[in-house]
Design an enzyme around this catalytic site. Structure first.
Site, short mmCIF file in Angstrom:
data_model
loop_
_atom_site.label_atom_id
_atom_site.label_comp_id
_atom_site.label_asym_id
_atom_site.label_seq_id
_atom_site.Cartn_x
_atom_site.Cartn_y
_atom_site.Cartn_z
N ASP A 86 8.66 -7.42 12.35
CA ASP A 86 7.43 -8.31 11.74
C ASP A 86 7.69 -8.23 10.25
OD1 ASP A 86 5.24 -9.10 10.60
OD2 ASP A 86 3.82 -7.89 11.57
N HIS A 146 0.89 -1.08 0.15
CA HIS A 146 0.08 -0.01 0.12
C HIS A 146 1.08 1.20 0.08
CE1 HIS A 146 -3.42 2.73 1.73
NE2 HIS A 146 -3.72 2.19 0.59
N ARG A 170 31.08 10.53 10.76
CA ARG A 170 30.70 9.10 11.13
C ARG A 170 29.57 9.26 12.26
NH1 ARG A 170 36.56 8.28 10.59
NH2 ARG A 170 36.84 8.80 12.95
N ARG A 171 29.02 10.60 12.37
CA ARG A 171 28.31 10.73 13.22
C ARG A 171 26.68 11.20 12.68
NH1 ARG A 171 31.77 14.18 17.79
NH2 ARG A 171 33.28 12.29 18.12
N HIS A 177 11.35 -11.67 12.95
CA HIS A 177 10.28 -12.76 13.14
C HIS A 177 9.15 -12.83 12.26
CE1 HIS A 177 9.54 -9.29 15.78
NE2 HIS A 177 8.35 -9.36 15.22
N LEU A 178 8.63 -13.87 12.13
CA LEU A 178 7.34 -14.37 11.80
C LEU A 178 6.45 -14.64 12.59
CD1 LEU A 178 8.37 -16.42 8.74
CD2 LEU A 178 7.29 -14.19 8.26
N ARG A 211 15.36 -2.87 15.71
CA ARG A 211 15.50 -3.83 16.86
C ARG A 211 14.62 -4.92 16.86
NH1 ARG A 211 11.21 -3.69 20.34
NH2 ARG A 211 9.73 -2.28 19.84
N SER A 212 13.29 -4.74 16.10
CA SER A 212 12.23 -5.85 16.06
C SER A 212 11.52 -5.64 14.78
CB SER A 212 11.26 -5.65 17.52
OG SER A 212 10.14 -6.51 17.02
N CYS A 249 10.46 0.57 16.55
CA CYS A 249 10.96 -0.82 16.00
C CYS A 249 12.23 -0.52 15.21
CB CYS A 249 9.90 -1.49 15.26
SG CYS A 249 8.51 -2.04 16.32
#
Length: 264
Positions: A169, A51, A126-127, A207-208, A166-167, A146
């Protein structure tokens, strides 16, 4: 986007069954990286229809520093509705941290403007980093970030970006995240008179969800199609002045969409 399907298959083959905050359950890997050469096409998943309206409007919403869903609702975008309160407020989520990070001395830091300035005037720094992970305000956020941290890199007249998520889906969220940060990299490159380089995606807990397995199998059965191209129709005066109408995705020929429940 074969690498996206490869990640799904790797999770199924090598992942660990884990519980999670939502109570849904996942199959998870820790640590994965993908690289996309943005000059070779816009990395928009083709094995299901994405979408685009939601992807573009959400990014513009972030860049505006907004944390209320009113603008998104006006544009027909509902992806944040489940986390908003009765007034549409989400607390100091991405837009607030990107545009108005509260410093200890009471100042407010516009991380996006600072990144633009550094890319233009100190490109070897590098910042050149933007962080949404403000530990002191996590408890005030409807959803902790996330996609938490990203860095820009300039070399040979090209702008690259690496995101740490970090996380992730993988079925529902990852196609959005890749496209959103690829789009942001194009916009930042245009504003800084650079070509686009690579977008590098790095995931932590990748993860799934257990209730996405049928949808994942369907997507894995499909053959990826050629990537589309992004056209930006004008160069606004600043990174904050883009409009939805400025973007066109050319040659996007995806397989049909696949619906799946969102884990709240």
């Amino acid at each position: 986007m074969r690498v996206y399907l490869d990640l799904m298959q790797k999770i199924l083959d090598e992942g660990t069954v884990k519980s999670d905050r939502t109570g849904t359950g996942t199959v998870s890997l820790f640590g994965h990286q993908m690289r996309f050469n943005l000059a070779q096409g816009f990395p928009l998943v083709t094995t299901k229809k994405c979408h685009l309206r939601s992807i573009i409007h959400e990014l513009l919403w972030f860049l505006n520093g907004d944390t209320n869903t009113a603008y998104l609702k006006e544009q027909g975008v509902s992806i944040w509705d489940e986390w908003a309160d009765e007034n549409g407020d989400l607390g100091p989520v991405y837009g607030a941290q990107w545009r108005s990070w509260p410093a200890a001395d009471g100042a407010v830091i516009d991380q996006i403007q600072r990144a633009v300035d550094d890319i233009k005037h100190n490109p070897d720094s590098r910042r050149i980093i933007v962080s949404a992970w403000n530990v002191g305000e996590l408890d005030k956020m409807a959803l902790a970030p996330c996609h938490a941290f990203f860095q820009f890199y300039v070399a040979d007249g090209k702008l690259s970006c690496q995101l740490y998520q970090r996380s992730c889906d993988v079925f529902l969220g990852l196609p959005f995240n890749i496209a959103s940060y690829a789009l942001l990299t194009h916009m930042m490159a245009q504003q800084c008179d650079l070509e686009v380089g690579d977008f590098v995606w790095t995931g932590g807990d990748v993860h799934l969800y257990s209730n996405h397995m049928e949808q994942t199998a369907l997507q894995l059965s499909r053959e990826p199609r050629p990537l589309p191209q992004l056209a930006i129709k004008r160069k606004p005066d600043s990174i904050f002045d883009y409009r939805f109408e400025d973007f066109e995705i050319l040659g996007y020929d995806p397989h049909p969409g696949i619906k799946a429940p969102v884990a709240i």
